[in-house]
Design a protein around this motif. Structure first.
Motif, PDB file in Angstrom:
ATOM      1  N   LEU A   1      -1.310   2.532  -9.828  1.00 39.66           N
ATOM      2  CA  LEU A   1      -0.062   2.395 -10.574  1.00 39.66           C
ATOM      3  C   LEU A   1      -0.155   3.085 -11.930  1.00 39.66           C
ATOM      4  O   LEU A   1       0.765   3.791 -12.361  1.00 39.66           O
ATOM      5  N   ILE A   2      -1.267   2.884 -12.599  1.00 44.12           N
ATOM      6  CA  ILE A   2      -1.457   3.482 -13.929  1.00 44.12           C
ATOM      7  C   ILE A   2      -1.518   5.001 -13.817  1.00 44.12           C
ATOM      8  O   ILE A   2      -0.880   5.729 -14.598  1.00 44.12           O
ATOM      9  N   LEU A   3      -2.275   5.508 -12.856  1.00 46.40           N
ATOM     10  CA  LEU A   3      -2.385   6.959 -12.690  1.00 46.40           C
ATOM     11  C   LEU A   3      -1.032   7.577 -12.335  1.00 46.40           C
ATOM     12  O   LEU A   3      -0.680   8.651 -12.826  1.00 46.40           O
ATOM     13  N   ASN A   4      -0.259   6.903 -11.488  1.00 44.45           N
ATOM     14  CA  ASN A   4       1.066   7.409 -11.149  1.00 44.45           C
ATOM     15  C   ASN A   4       2.001   7.389 -12.342  1.00 44.45           C
ATOM     16  O   ASN A   4       2.820   8.297 -12.516  1.00 44.45           O
ATOM     17  N   ALA A   5       1.902   6.346 -13.169  1.00 43.15           N
ATOM     18  CA  ALA A   5       2.729   6.295 -14.373  1.00 43.15           C
ATOM     19  C   ALA A   5       2.394   7.447 -15.305  1.00 43.15           C
ATOM     20  O   ALA A   5       3.287   8.078 -15.893  1.00 43.15           O
ATOM     21  N   LEU A   6       1.105   7.754 -15.440  1.00 42.52           N
ATOM     22  CA  LEU A   6       0.701   8.874 -16.294  1.00 42.52           C
ATOM     23  C   LEU A   6       1.123  10.204 -15.678  1.00 42.52           C
ATOM     24  O   LEU A   6       1.493  11.135 -16.396  1.00 42.52           O
ATOM     25  N   ARG A   7       1.072  10.303 -14.361  1.00 39.68           N
ATOM     26  CA  ARG A   7       1.538  11.527 -13.696  1.00 39.68           C
ATOM     27  C   ARG A   7       3.008  11.782 -14.006  1.00 39.68           C
ATOM     28  O   ARG A   7       3.418  12.922 -14.241  1.00 39.68           O
ATOM     29  N   ARG A   8       3.800  10.732 -14.011  1.00 40.01           N
ATOM     30  CA  ARG A   8       5.241  10.889 -14.200  1.00 40.01           C
ATOM     31  C   ARG A   8       5.655  10.946 -15.666  1.00 40.01           C
ATOM     32  O   ARG A   8       6.621  11.635 -16.000  1.00 40.01           O
TER      33      ARG A   8
ATOM     34  N   LEU B   1       0.825  -1.209   0.000  1.00 44.98           N
ATOM     35  CA  LEU B   1       0.000   0.000   0.000  1.00 44.98           C
ATOM     36  C   LEU B   1       0.850   1.246   0.000  1.00 44.98           C
ATOM     37  O   LEU B   1       0.505   2.247  -0.601  1.00 44.98           O
ATOM     38  N   ASP B   2       1.985   1.224   0.706  1.00 46.38           N
ATOM     39  CA  ASP B   2       2.891   2.367   0.686  1.00 46.38           C
ATOM     40  C   ASP B   2       3.445   2.577  -0.709  1.00 46.38           C
ATOM     41  O   ASP B   2       3.626   3.693  -1.160  1.00 46.38           O
ATOM     42  N   THR B   3       3.694   1.497  -1.414  1.00 46.37           N
ATOM     43  CA  THR B   3       4.470   1.569  -2.634  1.00 46.37           C
ATOM     44  C   THR B   3       3.687   2.113  -3.812  1.00 46.37           C
ATOM     45  O   THR B   3       4.261   2.409  -4.850  1.00 46.37           O
ATOM     46  N   VAL B   4       2.364   2.277  -3.687  1.00 45.67           N
ATOM     47  CA  VAL B   4       1.605   2.782  -4.825  1.00 45.67           C
ATOM     48  C   VAL B   4       2.041   4.170  -5.220  1.00 45.67           C
ATOM     49  O   VAL B   4       1.713   4.644  -6.303  1.00 45.67           O
ATOM     50  N   GLU B   5       2.823   4.845  -4.382  1.00 43.66           N
ATOM     51  CA  GLU B   5       3.296   6.171  -4.741  1.00 43.66           C
ATOM     52  C   GLU B   5       4.302   6.115  -5.884  1.00 43.66           C
ATOM     53  O   GLU B   5       4.548   7.105  -6.539  1.00 43.66           O
ATOM     54  N   ARG B   6       4.939   4.965  -6.107  1.00 42.59           N
ATOM     55  CA  ARG B   6       5.958   4.852  -7.129  1.00 42.59           C
ATOM     56  C   ARG B   6       5.415   4.027  -8.279  1.00 42.59           C
ATOM     57  O   ARG B   6       5.220   2.822  -8.160  1.00 42.59           O
ATOM     58  N   ALA B   7       5.152   4.652  -9.402  1.00 48.75           N
ATOM     59  CA  ALA B   7       4.510   3.959 -10.504  1.00 48.75           C
ATOM     60  C   ALA B   7       5.366   2.848 -11.065  1.00 48.75           C
ATOM     61  O   ALA B   7       4.869   1.889 -11.619  1.00 48.75           O
TER      62      ALA B   7
ATOM     63  N   THR C   1       4.467  -0.184 -15.396  1.00 47.07           N
ATOM     64  CA  THR C   1       3.767  -0.753 -14.236  1.00 47.07           C
ATOM     65  C   THR C   1       4.027  -2.230 -14.019  1.00 47.07           C
ATOM     66  O   THR C   1       3.728  -2.752 -12.947  1.00 47.07           O
ATOM     67  N   ARG C   2       4.531  -2.934 -15.063  1.00 50.02           N
ATOM     68  CA  ARG C   2       4.740  -4.389 -15.019  1.00 50.02           C
ATOM     69  C   ARG C   2       3.415  -5.152 -14.950  1.00 50.02           C
ATOM     70  O   ARG C   2       3.397  -6.343 -14.599  1.00 50.02           O
ATOM     71  N   LEU C   3       2.309  -4.501 -15.249  1.00 46.75           N
ATOM     72  CA  LEU C   3       1.031  -5.196 -15.372  1.00 46.75           C
ATOM     73  C   LEU C   3       0.927  -5.772 -16.781  1.00 46.75           C
ATOM     74  O   LEU C   3       1.544  -5.262 -17.718  1.00 46.75           O
ATOM     75  N   ASN C   4       0.106  -6.816 -16.955  1.00 47.99           N
ATOM     76  CA  ASN C   4      -0.003  -7.411 -18.289  1.00 47.99           C
ATOM     77  C   ASN C   4      -0.928  -6.591 -19.188  1.00 47.99           C
ATOM     78  O   ASN C   4      -1.664  -5.709 -18.721  1.00 47.99           O
ATOM     79  N   LYS C   5      -0.901  -6.898 -20.482  1.00 47.38           N
ATOM     80  CA  LYS C   5      -1.639  -6.092 -21.463  1.00 47.38           C
ATOM     81  C   LYS C   5      -3.138  -6.122 -21.210  1.00 47.38           C
ATOM     82  O   LYS C   5      -3.823  -5.106 -21.355  1.00 47.38           O
TER      83      LYS C   5
END
Length: 465
Positions: free
Chosen positions: A68-75, A33-39, A88-92
């Motif tokens: 994760l997706i929102l943080n990736a877009l933020r960055r 839960l802490d780690t969601v800050e880092r996409a 994000t390392r999530l699958n397609k």
């Protein structure tokens, strides 16, 4: 007008709960839960199912992956769905499903074709970004003699701002009433543009109980024990996050800067007062009672002048605008020649930081000497903090930042003389990105972070999907 969390306390608690873990256990790996800050965090993949998998587990994991997706877009925005797989390392399939969800919630939008073709289908992907039309966020600062209010959209584009001096207002009631009037005008402006209000954060120069939003003590305003969060929430019809202004600025400086995993950012702001904040891996360190970052009240000169806090020789008494002006006044009273001295029988006029800086740039020795001496004391305090905290980044802000080009050589000289070699080699010194807007943009960052970390919760609270 929309409602964000159920209470100011809940909103503040989300910033303090994770932060307090650092006091006793750092350094350690953050929880999921802490780690969601880092996409980009590689450990943030979909968790393996347990034997007693529940809908609650599924919902929580889905929210983490949406974050994760929102943080990736933020960055990294604009970026394609294929880019999001990489970040994000999530699958397609997960990316495709969750992007549709976020598009339906209006938190993201498509922004044209990607310039890099998709190798599998031979055509460019569609770029995605945070949706500017998702809503507006208000970040505000009530300073010692001013108020500043900024309205930004969900993509951090500033759409409105107000800056007003408050030196003529004689009471806390008058300042707060005037502040409420200006914020209401900006809320009405957002409503006319059909933009939902996503949240409000207010920074103040004092000790704040973040659970309740109560301002306990603001020495430079001489305000005591004001239920500020309660008053503002009642005035605006929704919870308002109230935070120490330097802590708010520190969070914003971390949020808008590229950072490595586990990085420690130290923010120090010098103006009428002196304060700061510590951000570890994107998490604001608030301390046991929420008062971490009161660096200005470290004792640096045991024989120094009295401070408004009741102590003597605080760092704030040696490295702020009042200290700078005091040094110039003392030199003028000693008869040292200066362009700042009254002439032709004129009475002594008030001095400002801007006047002193302009005189120094024009070759005035009194002004230059006062700036350098103030910089020396800034360097002494910073060396202490470097030795205590071993930061990766040191960010300097506040009104005195307009003179930092003249102070920096002196600051660095003191750090080299007083900080441990290995500590100072690690630390990178930089000026605040948003300078005068550091606090208000930090408030916007806090609300923004809360939304993208908990998008499902935010949607439920706003009557959406």
């Amino acid at each position: 007008m929309t409602s964000f969390p159920a209470s100011v306390g809940q909103m503040a608690a989300s910033f303090t709960t994770i932060s307090l873990k650092y006091r006793l256990t750092a350094p350690r790996r953050l929880s999921a839960l802490d780690t969601v800050e880092r996409a980009e965090a590689p450990e943030m993949v979909v968790a393996m199912p347990t034997r007693q998998r529940s809908s609650i587990d599924h919902t929580a994991m889905r929210e983490m992956n949406l974050a994760l997706i929102l943080n990736a877009l933020r960055r990294h925005a604009p970026c394609s769905r294929a880019d999001l797989v990489s970040y994000t390392r999530l699958n397609k399939a997960s990316i495709s499903n969750m992007v549709r969800d976020l598009l339906d919630r209006d938190l993201i939008c498509e922004s044209g074709p990607n310039s890099v073709p998709n190798a599998e289908v031979g055509r460019p992907g569609i770029n995605l970004r945070l949706n500017p039309a998702a809503g507006h966020i208000i970040g505000a600062e009530i300073g010692v003699d001013f108020m500043s209010i900024v309205v930004a959209n969900f993509a951090f584009e500033v759409v409105a701002r107000r800056y007003e001096t408050t030196a003529h207002l004689r009471s806390s009631d008058a300042v707060i009433a005037w502040f409420i009037d200006h914020v209401r005008e900006l809320i009405a402006q957002s409503e006319r543009q059909s933009r939902p209000l996503m949240g409000i954060a207010v920074g103040v120069p004092g000790l704040v109980d973040m659970e309740s939003g109560r301002l306990l003590y603001a020495p430079n305003l001489d305000w005591h024990d004001l239920p500020l969060g309660e008053w503002l929430s009642a005035a605006f019809g929704q919870p308002v996050l109230v935070v120490n202004e330097a802590n708010m600025a520190a969070f914003g400086e971390s949020y808008f800067r590229p950072a490595q995993q586990g990085e420690l950012l130290l923010y120090v702001s010098s103006g009428i007062g002196l304060g700061g904040g510590i951000v570890i891996d994107g998490v604001l360190l608030t301390g046991a009672s929420g008062f971490a970052g009161e660096f200005g009240h470290m004792t640096v000169n045991v024989n120094g002048v009295s401070c408004r806090c009741g102590n003597r020789g605080c760092w704030e008494t040696e490295a702020t605008e009042a200290a700078l002006i005091r040094r110039v006044r003392s030199a003028l009273e000693d008869g040292q020649p200066s362009s700042l001295a009254p002439s032709g029988g004129r009475e002594r006029a008030p001095l400002s930081v801007e006047q002193i800086v302009a005189a120094a740039r024009g070759g005035d020795r009194v002004a230059r000497s006062a700036i350098e001496e103030t910089g020396r004391w800034l360097g002494i305090g910073l060396a202490n903090l470097l030795n205590a905290l071993n930061p990766d980044q040191v960010v300097l802000g506040g009104k005195l930042s307009i003179a930092f080009d003249m102070m920096m050589p002196v600051i660095q000289r003191e750090i080299e003389a007083r900080a441990l070699l290995w500590v100072r080699q690690r630390a990178r010194l930089a000026l605040a990105q948003h300078v005068a807007d550091a606090c208000v943009m930090g408030g916007i960052a806090m609300i923004h972070h809360q939304i993208i970390t908990h998008p499902l919760r935010w949607s439920r609270l706003n009557g959406e999907r």
